[in-house]
Motif scaffolding. Structure first.
Motif, mmCIF file in Angstrom:
data_model
loop_
_atom_site.group_PDB
_atom_site.id
_atom_site.type_symbol
_atom_site.label_atom_id
_atom_site.label_comp_id
_atom_site.label_asym_id
_atom_site.label_seq_id
_atom_site.Cartn_x
_atom_site.Cartn_y
_atom_site.Cartn_z
ATOM 1 N N SER A 106 46.779 48.498 48.403
ATOM 2 C CA SER A 106 45.989 49.728 48.235
ATOM 3 C C SER A 106 46.880 50.927 47.924
ATOM 4 O O SER A 106 46.408 51.941 47.397
ATOM 5 N N GLU A 124 53.976 44.478 42.980
ATOM 6 C CA GLU A 124 52.676 43.874 43.310
ATOM 7 C C GLU A 124 52.389 42.816 42.246
ATOM 8 O O GLU A 124 52.811 42.936 41.107
ATOM 9 N N ILE A 223 52.858 35.315 48.006
ATOM 10 C CA ILE A 223 52.847 34.310 46.937
ATOM 11 C C ILE A 223 54.252 34.323 46.348
ATOM 12 O O ILE A 223 54.683 35.332 45.778
HETATM 13 N N1 SAH Z 1 50.578 47.618 52.481
HETATM 14 C C1 SAH Z 1 49.478 47.163 51.642
HETATM 15 C C2 SAH Z 1 49.208 45.705 51.940
HETATM 16 C C3 SAH Z 1 48.428 44.994 50.914
HETATM 17 S S1 SAH Z 1 48.183 43.289 51.291
HETATM 18 C C4 SAH Z 1 48.271 48.012 51.954
HETATM 19 O O1 SAH Z 1 48.226 48.581 53.055
HETATM 20 O O2 SAH Z 1 47.363 48.094 51.145
HETATM 21 C C5 SAH Z 1 49.668 42.568 50.642
HETATM 22 C C6 SAH Z 1 49.843 42.644 49.160
HETATM 23 O O3 SAH Z 1 50.953 41.824 48.816
HETATM 24 C C7 SAH Z 1 48.660 42.107 48.355
HETATM 25 O O4 SAH Z 1 48.177 43.129 47.527
HETATM 26 C C8 SAH Z 1 49.246 40.933 47.542
HETATM 27 O O5 SAH Z 1 48.728 40.842 46.235
HETATM 28 C C9 SAH Z 1 50.714 41.297 47.514
HETATM 29 N N2 SAH Z 1 51.619 40.178 47.261
HETATM 30 C C10 SAH Z 1 51.547 38.904 47.689
HETATM 31 N N3 SAH Z 1 52.590 38.182 47.218
HETATM 32 C C11 SAH Z 1 53.344 39.041 46.474
HETATM 33 C C12 SAH Z 1 54.551 38.909 45.731
HETATM 34 N N4 SAH Z 1 55.210 37.760 45.638
HETATM 35 N N5 SAH Z 1 55.046 40.010 45.093
HETATM 36 C C13 SAH Z 1 54.407 41.206 45.172
HETATM 37 N N6 SAH Z 1 53.262 41.401 45.856
HETATM 38 C C14 SAH Z 1 52.741 40.326 46.509
#
Ligand code: SAH
Length: 228
Positions: A106, A124, A223
């Motif tokens: 977000s 992201e 991921i």
């Molecule tokens: N701090 C953010 C957390 C979002 S949830 C907030 O408060 O909104 C975690 C995020 O990590 C997700 O949007 C997911 O798409 C991302 N994510 C997962 N694996 C990832 C990767 N290998 N590289 C970058 N982002 C990743």
């Protein structure tokens, strides 16, 4: 004659919030964090100033100051404020200048960090989420952030090395590639595990990696690499 109130009626009011999205609600949320142990005045100031309701869907805005994770679409969640406070406090202890965030999501954690560190890189894998986050940060005039949506690389090695790395998504084990992107003396803060996870702090020292736990957490999975 009754006055018709359109909410929010200006961009400024949307940012400031009224009622359940007001400054009073933000102050209350932070007061709860202080009761729970948040001490760093810089984190307290940033969390009081950051309109978390702007980072969630309008339908969820009235719940933005509850201490809970909320859905942000694409199966992802905005992190719980208590966890954002804990991670940010642990990160700032080392006075990092150059910080990498994995998982913009977000953009709420990004906005907090952008107020507290000089240079921030955020990655992201879901580009739509990052674009939305970027727009909100621009509206908040937070311009010291570099954004990258690259599903095939974990982190952003080319822009490294970083004084601190914070991940908002959990791998099963600590990724070697993130340790490699950490400067000597740097600190990595991330959730580790599957159905049961802990928030770990790893310090990269000349004597090796020092690891301690900040307790149990629940984050979305990291991921490691998308096949595209
Ligand atoms: N701090 C953010 C957390 C979002 S949830 C907030 O408060 O909104 C975690 C995020 O990590 C997700 O949007 C997911 O798409 C991302 N994510 C997962 N694996 C990832 C990767 N290998 N590289 C970058 N982002 C990743």
């Amino acid at each position: 004659m009754r006055t018709k109130v359109i909410y929010p009626n200006t961009a400024f009011e949307r940012l400031q919030g009224i009622g359940l999205t007001s400054q009073r609600m933000r102050d209350r949320m932070v007061a709860r964090q202080i009761e729970a142990g948040l001490e760093d005045q810089r984190v307290i100031t940033a969390m009081r100033a950051t309109p978390r309701h702007c980072f969630v869907d309008e339908a969820l805005a009235s719940r933005a100051y509850e201490d809970t994770a909320l859905p942000i679409g694409f199966g992802q969640t905005i992190s719980q404020p208590a966890v954002v406070a804990t991670m940010t406090q642990a990160l700032l202890l080392r006075q990092p200048k150059k910080v990498l965030e994995i998982g913009t999501g977000s953009g709420y954690q990004t906005a907090i960090l952008a107020q507290l560190v000089p240079h921030l890189w955020t990655t992201e894998r879901i580009c739509e989420l990052q674009q939305r986050a970027k727009r909100i940060l621009m509206t908040l005039s937070l311009s010291n952030v570099h954004y990258r949506c690259e599903p095939t690389e974990l982190g952003w090695a080319k822009a490294g090395k970083y004084d601190a790395i914070l991940s908002a998504a959990a791998p099963e084990v600590v990724p070697e590639s993130l340790i490699a992107q950490l400067a000597m003396g740097g600190r990595l803060i991330m959730p580790i595990g599957g159905t049961s996870q802990e928030l770990v702090v790893i310090d990269k020292t000349p004597h090796g990696l020092l690891r301690h736990s900040l307790g149990d957490v629940l984050f979305v999975p990291l991921i490691e690499q998308d096949r595209i």
